[in-house]
Structures are given as C-alpha cells and as structure tokens.
Scaffold this active site. Structure first.
Site, short mmCIF file in Angstrom:
data_model
loop_
_atom_site.label_atom_id
_atom_site.label_comp_id
_atom_site.label_asym_id
_atom_site.label_seq_id
_atom_site.Cartn_x
_atom_site.Cartn_y
_atom_site.Cartn_z
CD GLU A 84 3.92 0.01 -9.30
OE1 GLU A 84 2.66 0.12 -9.29
OE2 GLU A 84 4.60 -0.14 -8.28
CE LYS A 125 4.89 2.28 -5.26
NZ LYS A 125 4.16 1.08 -5.71
CB CYS A 127 1.41 2.65 -7.96
SG CYS A 127 -0.17 1.78 -7.83
#
Ligand code: ACM
Length: 261
Positions: free
Chosen positions: A38, A107, A140
C-alpha cells in the site's frame, strides 16, 4: 503462474527513490504477477490532508509510467498501492500489465487517520480477468471486514492481491481464514520500518505472505528486512468450492438467514 510478493522499506515523501527500491527488488525475479505494498511510493504517515494531496498522483502518473514500463518489458502484471489524485485523494491500488492500466481499486475501509486524508473507495470490489486467472484487489485494513474478501470471491476472484501497510499484528494469521472461507489465494505485500511524523509513530510488521485456498502459508517474509518471494501457484484451484460430497462453500450459503444492512 509465478506469483511474487515484494516487501519494501519506503522513505516518506521520496516517491522516485521508493519506486527505484521496489524495481531493484523486482529486477532479479521472474514472475507473472508482482504485488507491492500500500502507498509504496509515498510512505504512509501523512501529517495532514495537504501532504496527502501533494503526494497523490493520477493513475497514469510517474509511478504508473515506471511500473507499466517494467510490466511491458517483462511481459508481466504488477499491483501496487498509491495515493490517487482527486478533489479528496483515494488510497488506491492499480493493476498494470504489458498493455498499460488494467484496473483500479479504491480502499473502502479507511484505517485510523486515513479517514481524515482520503475519500472512502467508491468502485466496489472489481475483479479483472488475466491470462492466468481472475485477480481482485483489497488494501490493508479491508482484511478486517470479511465482506471485502467475500465480495471479491463472489465476483469470481481466484487471487486477492492485497497491498498493505500493516501495523496491527493479526492480519497475517487472519488471511488464512479469509482464504479458507472463500477458497481463494491471497498475496499480502506489506512494508517494514517505522515512520515517526507529526507526533504519531507507526511501525509496520512485515510478514508479507502468499496463502492458498486450503489455508497453507506458502511463504512468509520476515518482520525487519525488505525482500521478495516468488511461488508457483495454480489459480484454478480457487474454482473448486466443493468441500465434500454434501457441502459446497458457495451453494451452502444462506443469505436469507443473514443480517441485512
Ligand atoms: C492500514 O490499513 N494501513 C492499517
């Protein structure tokens, strides 16, 4: 296919050097798909939204140019996390290949101060067909929301490419469950090191890993060293959702009994 995870040690705010570090790890490895962490080009610990906006890039910016150049030269695919320029930037991941940009993910589940820096993702959980199987992305903290991996699996992902900057200790073990409950492969690429900025110190736990649909950890990198690992995997194993004569992972779901939002 050969699947590689790349674990880096980025310097905050040094995108050119961070891209060089990643490419130097990748240069010596032959793989069909490389997964990077990331925000691998910028670092993670932005002190305020202005900093995030300043380091954000369009999807076809300099980081894309460098990695799509690598993908073209090596006839391979690369997944990497970056801050995507927008009115409010997204914490995004790109999938690039020999022909350029294949797909984007933004995300959905923002962690901690990210909620003040980025807009939550608005693209859902798309899945992209590649020559060796279907690849979807999550970033993540999405790991803590089983809906992320489930959405990808229900859309046909054979592999979850998972760029990460993990700070909590649980994800590497939790991904075993994410893979088992969806019968998919995962490739979590995490970073190492500490970023101490603006009164907030964050240490990243490494332990990048590849996990199979049977929950086997094919490889797990260390907690302190950058590195790369590559494994040969058959992504078609993810298409077998049958558990035994009587049970099938997807057929046996009971959506009518589940909580609805
Ligand atoms: C995280 O989502 N970077 C913990």
């Amino acid at each position: 296919m050969h699947l590689a995870i790349v674990q880096t040690d980025p310097a905050f705010g040094e995108p050119a050097a961070n891209v060089r570090e990643a490419l130097s790890l990748m240069e010596g490895t032959i793989a069909d798909l490389f997964v990077l962490p990331e925000l691998f080009n910028t670092g993670y610990n932005f002190t305020d939204p202005k900093e995030a906006a300043l380091l954000a890039e369009p999807p076809t910016g300099p980081t894309f140019q460098a990695l799509s150049g690598f993908a073209k030269k090596r006839n391979c695919f690369v997944v990497y996390g970056f801050a995507e320029k927008a009115d409010v930037p997204f914490n995004a991941a790109a999938l690039v290949g020999p022909q350029g940009l294949v797909g984007l993910y933004r995300k959905v589940h923002l962690y901690h101060k990210e909620t003040t820096l980025f807009a939550p993702g608005d693209l859902g959980f798309p899945v992209f067909p590649l020559p060796f199987g279907n690849v979807g992305m999550m970033v993540c903290f999405d790991w803590l929301f089983p809906e992320s991996a489930r959405s990808l699996a229900l859309r046909g992902a054979d592999l979850i490419a998972h760029p990460s900057n993990l700070v909590m200790p649980h994800c590497p073990d939790a991904m075993v469950t994410r893979c088992l409950e969806n019968r998919v492969f995962s490739a979590t690429a995490n970073r190492i090191g500490t970023e101490d900025r603006g009164g907030l110190s964050l240490s990243f736990i490494g332990k990048s890993e590849i996990v199979t649909p049977r929950g086997e950890i094919l490889c797990r990198l260390g907690e302190r060293e950058p590195g790369i690992a590559v494994r040969e995997v058959d992504l078609m194993l993810s298409r077998r959702k049958s558990i035994n004569e009587w049970n099938d992972l997807f057929r046996d779901r009971k959506p009518a009994q589940y909580e609805r939002d």
